[in-house]
Design a protein around this motif. Structure first.
Motif, short mmCIF file in Angstrom:
data_model
loop_
_atom_site.label_atom_id
_atom_site.label_comp_id
_atom_site.label_asym_id
_atom_site.label_seq_id
_atom_site.Cartn_x
_atom_site.Cartn_y
_atom_site.Cartn_z
N PRO A 145 -7.58 2.02 20.32
CA PRO A 145 -7.54 2.92 19.15
C PRO A 145 -6.49 2.51 18.13
CG PRO A 145 -6.63 3.99 21.11
CD PRO A 145 -7.29 2.74 21.58
N VAL A 146 -5.43 1.86 18.58
CA VAL A 146 -4.43 1.36 17.63
C VAL A 146 -5.05 0.27 16.76
CG1 VAL A 146 -2.18 0.26 17.39
CG2 VAL A 146 -2.55 1.93 19.22
N LEU A 147 -5.76 -0.66 17.38
CA LEU A 147 -6.41 -1.74 16.62
C LEU A 147 -7.46 -1.18 15.67
CD1 LEU A 147 -6.79 -4.33 19.50
CD2 LEU A 147 -5.30 -4.56 17.50
N ASP A 148 -8.21 -0.16 16.12
CA ASP A 148 -9.20 0.46 15.25
C ASP A 148 -8.52 1.09 14.03
OD1 ASP A 148 -11.23 -0.29 16.96
OD2 ASP A 148 -11.34 1.66 17.97
N ALA A 149 -7.42 1.79 14.28
CA ALA A 149 -6.70 2.43 13.17
C ALA A 149 -6.12 1.41 12.21
CB ALA A 149 -5.59 3.33 13.73
N LEU A 150 -5.65 0.29 12.75
CA LEU A 150 -5.10 -0.77 11.90
C LEU A 150 -6.20 -1.41 11.04
CD1 LEU A 150 -2.61 -2.44 14.38
CD2 LEU A 150 -2.01 -1.23 12.27
N ALA A 151 -7.41 -1.53 11.60
CA ALA A 151 -8.52 -2.06 10.82
C ALA A 151 -8.87 -1.13 9.66
CB ALA A 151 -9.74 -2.28 11.72
N GLU A 152 -8.87 0.17 9.92
CA GLU A 152 -9.13 1.14 8.85
C GLU A 152 -8.02 1.10 7.81
OE1 GLU A 152 -9.64 4.97 10.55
OE2 GLU A 152 -11.37 4.39 11.78
N TYR A 153 -6.79 0.94 8.26
CA TYR A 153 -5.65 0.86 7.34
C TYR A 153 -5.78 -0.37 6.44
CZ TYR A 153 -0.75 0.42 5.83
OH TYR A 153 0.40 0.29 5.09
N ASP A 154 -6.17 -1.50 7.01
CA ASP A 154 -6.36 -2.71 6.21
C ASP A 154 -7.43 -2.49 5.15
OD1 ASP A 154 -6.18 -5.49 5.46
OD2 ASP A 154 -7.97 -5.86 6.65
N ALA A 155 -8.51 -1.83 5.52
CA ALA A 155 -9.57 -1.55 4.55
C ALA A 155 -9.05 -0.68 3.41
CB ALA A 155 -10.75 -0.88 5.24
N ASP A 156 -8.18 0.27 3.76
CA ASP A 156 -7.62 1.15 2.73
C ASP A 156 -6.68 0.39 1.79
OD1 ASP A 156 -8.97 3.33 3.73
OD2 ASP A 156 -7.27 4.07 4.93
N VAL A 157 -5.77 -0.42 2.34
CA VAL A 157 -4.79 -1.07 1.47
C VAL A 157 -5.43 -2.17 0.63
CG1 VAL A 157 -2.87 -0.54 3.01
CG2 VAL A 157 -4.00 -2.76 3.20
N ARG A 158 -6.57 -2.71 1.06
CA ARG A 158 -7.27 -3.70 0.25
C ARG A 158 -7.79 -3.11 -1.07
NH1 ARG A 158 -9.94 -8.42 3.00
NH2 ARG A 158 -8.79 -8.77 4.94
N GLU A 159 -7.84 -1.79 -1.13
CA GLU A 159 -8.23 -1.13 -2.38
C GLU A 159 -7.10 -1.17 -3.40
OE1 GLU A 159 -11.31 0.06 -3.02
OE2 GLU A 159 -11.85 -0.79 -1.06
N ARG A 160 -5.90 -1.48 -2.95
CA ARG A 160 -4.76 -1.58 -3.86
C ARG A 160 -4.70 -2.99 -4.43
NH1 ARG A 160 -0.42 1.03 0.48
NH2 ARG A 160 -1.78 2.76 1.12
N GLU A 161 -4.59 -3.08 -5.75
CA GLU A 161 -4.67 -4.39 -6.38
C GLU A 161 -3.74 -4.47 -7.57
OE1 GLU A 161 -8.21 -7.61 -7.47
OE2 GLU A 161 -8.68 -5.55 -6.86
N ASP A 162 -3.20 -5.65 -7.78
CA ASP A 162 -2.32 -5.94 -8.92
C ASP A 162 -2.98 -7.01 -9.77
OD1 ASP A 162 0.73 -5.88 -9.98
OD2 ASP A 162 0.03 -7.97 -9.91
N ASP A 163 -2.87 -6.88 -11.08
CA ASP A 163 -3.54 -7.82 -11.97
C ASP A 163 -3.11 -9.27 -11.75
OD1 ASP A 163 -4.95 -5.78 -13.15
OD2 ASP A 163 -3.59 -5.56 -14.86
N LEU A 164 -1.85 -9.50 -11.33
CA LEU A 164 -1.32 -10.86 -11.22
C LEU A 164 -1.34 -11.41 -9.80
CD1 LEU A 164 1.70 -10.79 -13.70
CD2 LEU A 164 -0.69 -11.38 -14.13
N VAL A 165 -1.07 -10.58 -8.81
CA VAL A 165 -0.94 -11.10 -7.44
C VAL A 165 -2.12 -10.74 -6.54
CG1 VAL A 165 1.57 -11.11 -7.57
CG2 VAL A 165 0.40 -9.13 -6.57
N GLY A 166 -3.07 -9.95 -7.06
CA GLY A 166 -4.26 -9.66 -6.27
C GLY A 166 -4.11 -8.48 -5.33
N ARG A 167 -4.84 -8.52 -4.21
CA ARG A 167 -4.93 -7.40 -3.29
C ARG A 167 -3.75 -7.33 -2.32
NH1 ARG A 167 -11.20 -7.63 -1.09
NH2 ARG A 167 -12.19 -6.64 -2.90
N ALA A 168 -3.53 -6.12 -1.82
CA ALA A 168 -2.66 -5.93 -0.67
C ALA A 168 -3.48 -6.17 0.60
CB ALA A 168 -2.07 -4.52 -0.67
#
Length: 395
Positions: A210-233
Motif C-alpha cells: 500500500p505504500v508503493l501504491d500511495a507513492l504511485a498515486e502521489y507521483d501522478a499528482d505531482v506530475r500535474e505540477r509544471e514550470d514553464d522553464l524546467v518542466g514537470r515535477a
C-alpha cells in the motif's frame, strides 16, 4: 581577442579527466593540487582550501579588487566509473576519438572546470593591465555529486562576487532556473519469523504494497505540477530493499524516493506531503512506517530576463547555433548556493551534453568545448568591462 587553441583545451581537459576524483569516497586532493600548480606555472596565486574537509581540499582564485566581480564555478568530484567492463575506453584514459574526449567527468564537469581555468588565466592579464576594471574569482569545488557544502563553503569564506556562472554541461544554453532534488528513505516495519510459520510474523514486503501504491498515486499528482522553464515535477521510486535470508520473513523494507521539485515548491511543504501520505497509509492499512530525507538540493531561480543571462545567450549564439529563448535545467547544481545561500545573481551554463553525465563512455566534443571557451571569454569581458547592464547594476 586572444587566440584560442583547441589543443590547449584538449590538453587541460585530458589532464583533469586522467586524475581519478570519484565521490564517494571523495578523492579530490590530487586534482586540487594539480590545479594549484597549473595556476602557479602561470604566476597566479591559487589557494588550497582545506574546508569543509581537511583531507579533501578545494581551490579558489581571486584576481583584482575592482567591480564587478564574476565568479566561475566548477566541481572536480565525479561519480564512480562503475563496471569498467562496460566502458569502450578507459574511464581515466582521456582517449580522443573522432574529435571527442572520453572519460569519467569529461562532460560532468571537468571540461567546464578546464575552460574556467583557461578563461581565468587569460582574464587575469587583462585585469592586471587595467584593460578590464572588474575582478574574477574561480572555484574548483568538492562534493557537488553528494550535496556536500563545497561551493557554499567557498562563498562563505569570501570567494564570492556580484555574479556567478556554474559551468555545468548545458550545451551552452543559459539556465536561469533549476529543479530541486530531495531523496527520501521510507522504512516499512514488519516482524520477522521463519518462513515455515509466516502467520507468526509480519511480512514487511507485503506491508510495503500500500505504500508503493500511495507513492504511485502521489507521483501522478505531482506530475500535474509544471514550470514553464524546467518542466514537470516527479516523485520516482528508485530503490527497494528487504530481507536477510530466503527462509525468513523480512522485518523491514526500505523504499527510496527521488523527488524532483519546482522552483515554487518549498522543501518543508514536500516533507509535509510525504508525512501525510504515510499517515494515511498507516491509518487505512495498519502498517508501521517511518521516513527521513537523506539528501537535498534546493531549487533556484533568477528572473528569466536577467541581463547576466542575456550576455551569455548572445555570446553563445555568436559561437554556435544555440537556442536563445529562456530555459531552465532539470538537474540540480551548485547554482543554488549562489542564489539561495549567498544572494548572488547566477546562471548555469557550460559546454557539453548533460545527457552524457554519469553514463558509460561519457565524452565531450572538443570543438564545442573550444567554442564554449570563446563564448565564456567574450561574455566575461563584457561583464568585467562594466558594459553589461546586469540585474544588480540596475538596482
Amino acid at each position: 581577442m586572444d587566440s584560442i587553441s583547441q589543443e590547449d583545451v584538449q590538453r587541460l581537459v585530458a589532464a583533469l579527466v586522467s586524475i581519478e576524483t570519484e565521490n564517494p569516497p571523495g578523492n579530490e586532493r590530487a586534482c586540487a593540487e594539480y590545479i594549484v600548480d597549473w595556476f602557479a606555472d602561470r604566476r597566479i596565486d591559487a589557494d588550497l582550501i582545506e574546508e569543509p574537509y581537511e583531507d579533501r581540499p578545494q581551490v579558489a582564485v581571486r584576481i583584482g579588487d575592482g567591480d564587478p566581480t564574476l565568479v566561475l564555478n566548477g566541481h572536480i568530484d565525479v561519480v564512480p566509473a562503475g563496471d569498467r567492463a562496460q566502458w569502450t575506453h578507459d574511464p581515466y584514459g582521456a582517449a580522443v576519438v573522432d574529435g571527442s574526449l572520453f572519460g569519467r567527468g569529461s562532460a560532468d564537469m571537468k571540461t567546464g572546470v578546464a575552460i574556467g581555468m583557461l578563461a581565468t588565466a587569460r582574464l587575469a592579464r587583462a585585469i592586471e593591465s587595467g584593460e578590464l576594471r572588474g575582478s574574477i574569482v574561480f572555484h574548483a569545488a568538492i562534493g557537488e555529486e553528494t550535496a556536500e557544502p563545497g561551493t557554499r563553503t567557498l562563498l562563505e569564506r569570501g570567494y564570492d562576487g556580484d555574479y556567478g556562472v556554474v559551468l555545468e554541461p548545458t550545451g551552452l544554453r543559459t539556465a536561469t532556473s533549476e529543479k530541486g532534488l530531495a531523496w527520501y528513505e521510507i522504512r516499512v516495519t514488519g516482524a520477522p519469523s521463519h518462513a515455515s510459520r509466516p502467520d507468526q510474523g509480519r511480512n514487511a514486503v507485503l506491508d510495503a504494497r500500500p505504500v508503493l501504491d500511495a507513492l504511485a498515486e502521489y507521483d501522478a499528482d505531482v506530475r500535474e505540477r509544471e514550470d514553464d522553464l524546467v518542466g514537470r515535477a516527479y516523485s520516482t521510486v528508485t530503490m527497494f530493499e528487504a530481507g536477510t535470508k530466503e527462509n525468513v520473513l523480512p522485518e523491514a523494507a526500505t523504499i527510496t524516493v527521488d523527488r524532483r521539485f519546482l522552483p515554487d515548491e518549498e522543501i518543508d511543504e514536500i516533507d509535509a506531503e510525504i508525512d501525510a501520505l504515510l499517515a494515511e497509509v498507516e491509518s487505512n492499512h495498519g502498517v508501521e512506517t517511518s521516513w527521513r530525507r537523506t539528501r537535498t538540493y534546493e531549487s533556484a531561480e533568477i528572473p528569466a530576463d536577467s541581463s547576466l543571462a542575456d550576455v551569455f545567450r548572445r555570446h553563445s549564439a555568436d559561437v554556435d547555433d544555440v537556442p536563445a529563448e529562456p530555459w531552465g535545467i532539470e538537474a540540480s547544481t551548485d547554482v543554488r548556493n549562489f542564489v539561495n545561500d549567498a544572494g548572488i545573481e547566477a546562471i548555469t551554463w557550460g559546454p557539453g551534453d548533460i545527457t552524457q553525465a554519469h553514463t558509460y563512455d561519457e565524452h565531450v566534443d572538443l570543438e564545442a568545448a573550444t567554442s564554449g571557451l570563446r563564448a565564456l571569454l567574450g561574455a566575461s569581458r563584457e561583464i568585467l568591462s562594466g558594459d553589461a547592464e546586469t540585474e544588480s547594476s540596475r538596482e
